[in-house]
Write a protein that holds these residues in place. Structure first.
Motif, PDB file in Angstrom:
ATOM      1  N   ASP A  86       8.482  -0.963  23.932  1.00 55.02           N
ATOM      2  CA  ASP A  86       8.095  -1.276  22.551  1.00 55.02           C
ATOM      3  C   ASP A  86       8.960  -2.363  21.917  1.00 55.02           C
ATOM      4  O   ASP A  86       8.807  -2.671  20.738  1.00 55.02           O
ATOM      5  N   LEU A  87       9.890  -2.933  22.716  1.00 60.37           N
ATOM      6  CA  LEU A  87      10.698  -4.064  22.237  1.00 60.37           C
ATOM      7  C   LEU A  87      10.633  -5.199  23.274  1.00 60.37           C
ATOM      8  O   LEU A  87      11.641  -5.591  23.859  1.00 60.37           O
ATOM      9  N   PRO A  88       9.453  -5.743  23.523  1.00 55.85           N
ATOM     10  CA  PRO A  88       9.307  -6.761  24.569  1.00 55.85           C
ATOM     11  C   PRO A  88      10.007  -8.071  24.204  1.00 55.85           C
ATOM     12  O   PRO A  88      10.184  -8.384  23.026  1.00 55.85           O
ATOM     13  N   PRO A  89      10.401  -8.858  25.219  1.00 55.73           N
ATOM     14  CA  PRO A  89      11.146 -10.101  24.968  1.00 55.73           C
ATOM     15  C   PRO A  89      10.411 -11.114  24.108  1.00 55.73           C
ATOM     16  O   PRO A  89      11.036 -11.860  23.362  1.00 55.73           O
ATOM     17  N   ARG A  90       9.085 -11.133  24.210  1.00 55.26           N
ATOM     18  CA  ARG A  90       8.338 -12.179  23.492  1.00 55.26           C
ATOM     19  C   ARG A  90       7.782 -11.697  22.150  1.00 55.26           C
ATOM     20  O   ARG A  90       6.965 -12.374  21.528  1.00 55.26           O
ATOM     21  N   ASN A  91       8.212 -10.551  21.686  1.00 55.85           N
ATOM     22  CA  ASN A  91       7.764 -10.047  20.388  1.00 55.85           C
ATOM     23  C   ASN A  91       8.465 -10.837  19.276  1.00 55.85           C
ATOM     24  O   ASN A  91       9.688 -10.814  19.156  1.00 55.85           O
ATOM     25  N   THR A  92       7.693 -11.531  18.473  1.00 49.88           N
ATOM     26  CA  THR A  92       8.282 -12.378  17.427  1.00 49.88           C
ATOM     27  C   THR A  92       8.080 -11.822  16.027  1.00 49.88           C
ATOM     28  O   THR A  92       8.538 -12.411  15.050  1.00 49.88           O
ATOM     29  N   SER A  93       7.426 -10.682  15.915  1.00 47.88           N
ATOM     30  CA  SER A  93       7.026 -10.199  14.587  1.00 47.88           C
ATOM     31  C   SER A  93       8.195  -9.683  13.761  1.00 47.88           C
ATOM     32  O   SER A  93       8.327 -10.024  12.586  1.00 47.88           O
ATOM     33  N   ALA A  94       9.051  -8.837  14.367  1.00 48.42           N
ATOM     34  CA  ALA A  94      10.091  -8.200  13.563  1.00 48.42           C
ATOM     35  C   ALA A  94      11.498  -8.428  14.104  1.00 48.42           C
ATOM     36  O   ALA A  94      12.470  -8.085  13.433  1.00 48.42           O
ATOM     37  N   VAL A  95      11.617  -9.003  15.255  1.00 40.28           N
ATOM     38  CA  VAL A  95      12.924  -9.136  15.886  1.00 40.28           C
ATOM     39  C   VAL A  95      13.814 -10.110  15.109  1.00 40.28           C
ATOM     40  O   VAL A  95      13.383 -11.170  14.680  1.00 40.28           O
ATOM     41  N   LYS A  96      15.075  -9.707  14.903  1.00 38.33           N
ATOM     42  CA  LYS A  96      16.040 -10.567  14.231  1.00 38.33           C
ATOM     43  C   LYS A  96      17.242 -10.899  15.114  1.00 38.33           C
ATOM     44  O   LYS A  96      17.989 -11.836  14.826  1.00 38.33           O
TER      45      LYS A  96
END
Length: 734
Positions: A86-96
């Motif tokens: 649920d925390l994939p490398p290409r997730n750009t929505s919420a990652v800081k």
């Protein structure tokens, strides 16, 4: 059809090279549930690098361009990364914040072997609930693969050889079957320096990917030879002015690249390690008292071990406990002892065997008749001829790289004194190590290559085919240790060093020297010395609280380092409490841990569960020392009586007290099913006149001891000899 298949394979290779794709874990699964129903996934790709880095900068090398043009000799490096589903490398929505954590193996650099380290770290993050507390922080575990091994191409292998010299011949014949020169060009490119620059190149690739999404932190962990690779990684970019900012490094089981000699360290340190192990027993209340009860002597364990060694060397051991069971030499015994010290699950075994071999009672003979043959089999298997690079372990391989990199860079004191440049070095090396083996208490045994040839003194020349596969030390980098402080982007980061004090592969002084060198380069450094642990703390720093089923103390420390930005920590404020001696399992002298107990039970042929053979609990053994301490206090308050004490009588009183305690313990704990042993059969000299001489002091001594007895306990009456060694300050402090 064949041509179409070839085209498909080429296109497929290019596709893998250019993009991440889902791939299997080692167990062939596509996802893995590791803790609290949290799942993780894996992705893989190939990245193209030059065969030789001498003309290129890893920070801006365009692997995609050279992969398409093929204008220079190339290698294709296999990369693998693990992450929470649920925390994939290409997730750009919420990652800081993205944490890139690189794992670098030792001993040939198997990526396959590092998967367990990555999974364990993700599990630690879950246990600490960091994935929930900091959901906008995405940790990614990168598994680094050395060139030439595993799934990287080209790879070098010797699948049929049983000696290293035969392996060298096979490498030259099979790497490029049509050309020995082309084979050597590839083999000689598998250098520590090139591997270190491969690491820099791959780290830069991951940084470029992550920074386009969010703020990125980078940490690099290496174990054993991997610590040497990381030191080269720091030095080469500093020497070449190709700085790559990262946040921290973690070195575990530390090799030094500064004029180091791996085997020289090991030859010395395996002997030092044995003495240190023995001193740990002597300084541990439970082990020291157990040992004394078994041997029935006031001599410390080091003295008894030296006596036992001399008995082996002069053929004066009791054959019913040694030669009749196949234990014919001291070197064979030490091979058994050394292997047991290396493994945390059987670490108390060496001390137990020394005590039982020295005593060799009827019960010892029964127990050892079951244990010794098992232990000899295990020891001999480790020295038996076997395939150097068995094909069955692929892709978990790397043995060949251990030959080329270690024997090229880490054996030999200078640029001139090594296998490659000095034909006589091999002969001198083997002869000198053989002489040391003869005279050390703890010999290393026959070294690789040395044991494969029948070398005569001063006239043997190693075949050139072996030296051909070794590369020449690069004077630009070899023996250099330069680290530009700008590599570490924050003073909160730096170098975290971890080493076991029983590590002979990478001895503690190597870690201490590396710490000093880093500090001399103005790098913030923290060294954690873990007591009672051998090589690589990550796999054995189990805590008494968590046991073997939990994550290790090393993982618990590292995860704080990785999340230092979220936790507002630096190297000094991280919690290292788990690494304290009293919190680590280290050496479980009385096998209270069930896994240690079960492993010993198996090695002893399921013949006994009281491995020391004393029927005493840890509480009873500690109480023996508590009584000793109280009696010593009593002696201080009754100093005039101590002066009148007869030394021989003191020894007799001590021995009688131990006999009484053992007898009562045996009666109370008959469930252990160990036959009673006659401890009272002693030479006549122990029952002569000294006992009569002391009768008039008995009541006074008893009253004196009673005056310092703990509240509610019976008066202490055992007289402590003046030469009691249970608290000998001259022993090594551990």
């Amino acid at each position: 059809m064949n041509e179409l298949l070839k085209v498909f394979l080429i296109l497929n290779l290019c596709a893998i090279t250019l993009a991440w794709h889902s791939c299997e874990f080692n167990d062939k699964s596509l996802n893995k549930t590791i803790e609290n129903n949290v799942t993780i996934q894996a992705e893989c790709m190939y990245l193209t690098s030059p065969l030789e880095w001498s003309e290129f900068n890893p920070n801006n090398f365009d692997g995609f361009y050279y992969n398409s043009t093929r204008s220079i000799p190339l290698t294709h490096l296999h990369i693998k990364r693990l992450f929470f589903s649920d925390l994939p490398p290409r997730n750009t929505s919420a990652v800081k914040h993205i944490i890139n954590y690189w794992l670098v193996n030792g001993g040939g650099g198997s990526q396959y072997g590092m998967e367990a380290f990555g999974v364990s770290m993700l599990r630690q993050i879950i246990l600490d609930k960091y994935h929930k507390t900091y959901p906008q922080t995405h940790p990614i575990m990168y598994l680094f693969q050395y060139r030439g091994a595993g799934l990287s191409t080209p790879s070098i292998h010797c699948y049929t050889a049983k000696t290293w010299i035969d392996c060298a011949k096979e490498l030259i014949e099979t790497t490029v079957p049509t050309s020995a020169n082309e084979s050597l060009k590839i083999i000689n490119a598998m250098t520590n320096q090139n591997i270190a620059q491969d690491l820099q190149y791959q780290i830069q690739y991951s940084i470029n990917e992550s920074q386009s999404i969010a703020s990125t932190s980078t940490y690099v962990y290496g174990l054993s030879q991997g610590t040497g690779i990381i030191q080269y990684y720091l030095s080469i970019q500093s020497i070449n002015g190709q700085i790559q900012p990262i946040d921290g490094i973690i070195l575990d089981g530390i090799m030094s690249i500064k004029k180091s000699d791996a085997f020289q360290n090991q030859i010395k340190s395996i002997n030092n390690r044995f003495y240190l192990y023995l001193s740990k027993c002597q300084n541990d209340v439970s082990c020291a008292n157990a040992f004394k009860r078994v041997t029935g002597t006031d001599e410390d364990i080091i003295t008894v071990t030296l006596t036992l060694q001399m008995q082996f060397l002069t053929n004066l051991t009791n054959p019913t406990c040694t030669t009749n069971l196949g234990l014919n030499t001291w070197s064979l015994f030490h091979s058994i002892a050394s292997q047991s010290i290396e493994l945390i699950s059987v670490r108390p075994l060496a001390a137990i065997l020394i005590a039982r071999l020295y005593r060799c009672s009827a019960e010892d003979q029964r127990v050892l008749s079951r244990a010794i043959p098992n232990l000899i089999t295990v020891a001999e298997q480790s020295l038996a001829p076997s395939l150097v690079d068995p094909p069955t372990v692929h892709p978990d391989d790397g043995n060949v790289l251990s030959i080329t990199t270690v024997w090229s860079d880490f054996v030999g004191f200078t640029l001139e004194e090594n296998f490659k440049t000095n034909p006589s070095f091999f002969n001198d090396f083997c002869i000198n190590s053989g002489v040391l083996n003869e005279y050390y208490l703890a010999p290393t045994g026959p070294l690789p290559v040395c044991r494969e040839v029948q070398s005569a003194k001063y006239n043997y020349t190693i075949p050139s085919i072996f030296t051909d596969i070794l590369y020449t030390k690069n004077p630009r980098y070899w023996g250099q240790f330069q680290v530009n402080p700008q590599i570490f982007r924050s003073t909160n980061g730096g170098a975290l060093l971890l080493n076991g004090d029983l590590d002979y592969n990478s001895p503690m002084y190597s870690a201490q020297q590396t710490q000093l060198w880093l500090q001399s380069e103005h790098i913030r450094t923290k060294l954690i010395e873990m007591k009672g642990l051998a090589h690589v703390t990550s796999v054995q720093s189990h805590t008494k609280q968590g046991g073997f089923q939990s994550t290790t103390c090393t993982d618990q420390i590292i995860v704080q380092f990785l999340y230092q930005q979220e936790l507002n920590l630096d190297l000094e404020t991280i919690n290292y409490t788990c690494s304290l001696k009293e919190n680590l399992i280290g050496i479980d002298w009385l096998y209270s841990n069930p896994i240690v107990n079960q492993t010993l039970h198996t090695l002893f042929g399921n013949s006994v569960i009281d491995y020391w053979g004393i029927n005493a609990t840890e509480v009873e053994l500690v109480e023996t020392t508590t009584k000793s301490t109280a009696n010593q206090s009593a002696r201080l308050s009754c100093k005039h009586l101590s002066k009148l004490k007869d030394t021989a009588m003191s020894r007799l009183s001590t021995r009688k007290s131990l006999i009484s305690e053992i007898s009562s313990t045996t009666d109370e704990d008959s469930s252990l099913n160990v036959p009673n042993i006659n401890y009272t059969a002693q030479p006549k000299k122990y029952s002569n006149s000294p006992e009569k001489k002391s009768n008039k002091f008995k009541s006074i001594l008893s009253n004196c001891a009673a005056s310092v007895s703990p509240k509610g306990s019976k008066p202490l009456s055992r007289v402590i000899p003046d030469d009691d060694t249970s608290n000998n300050d001259n022993l090594i402090s551990v």
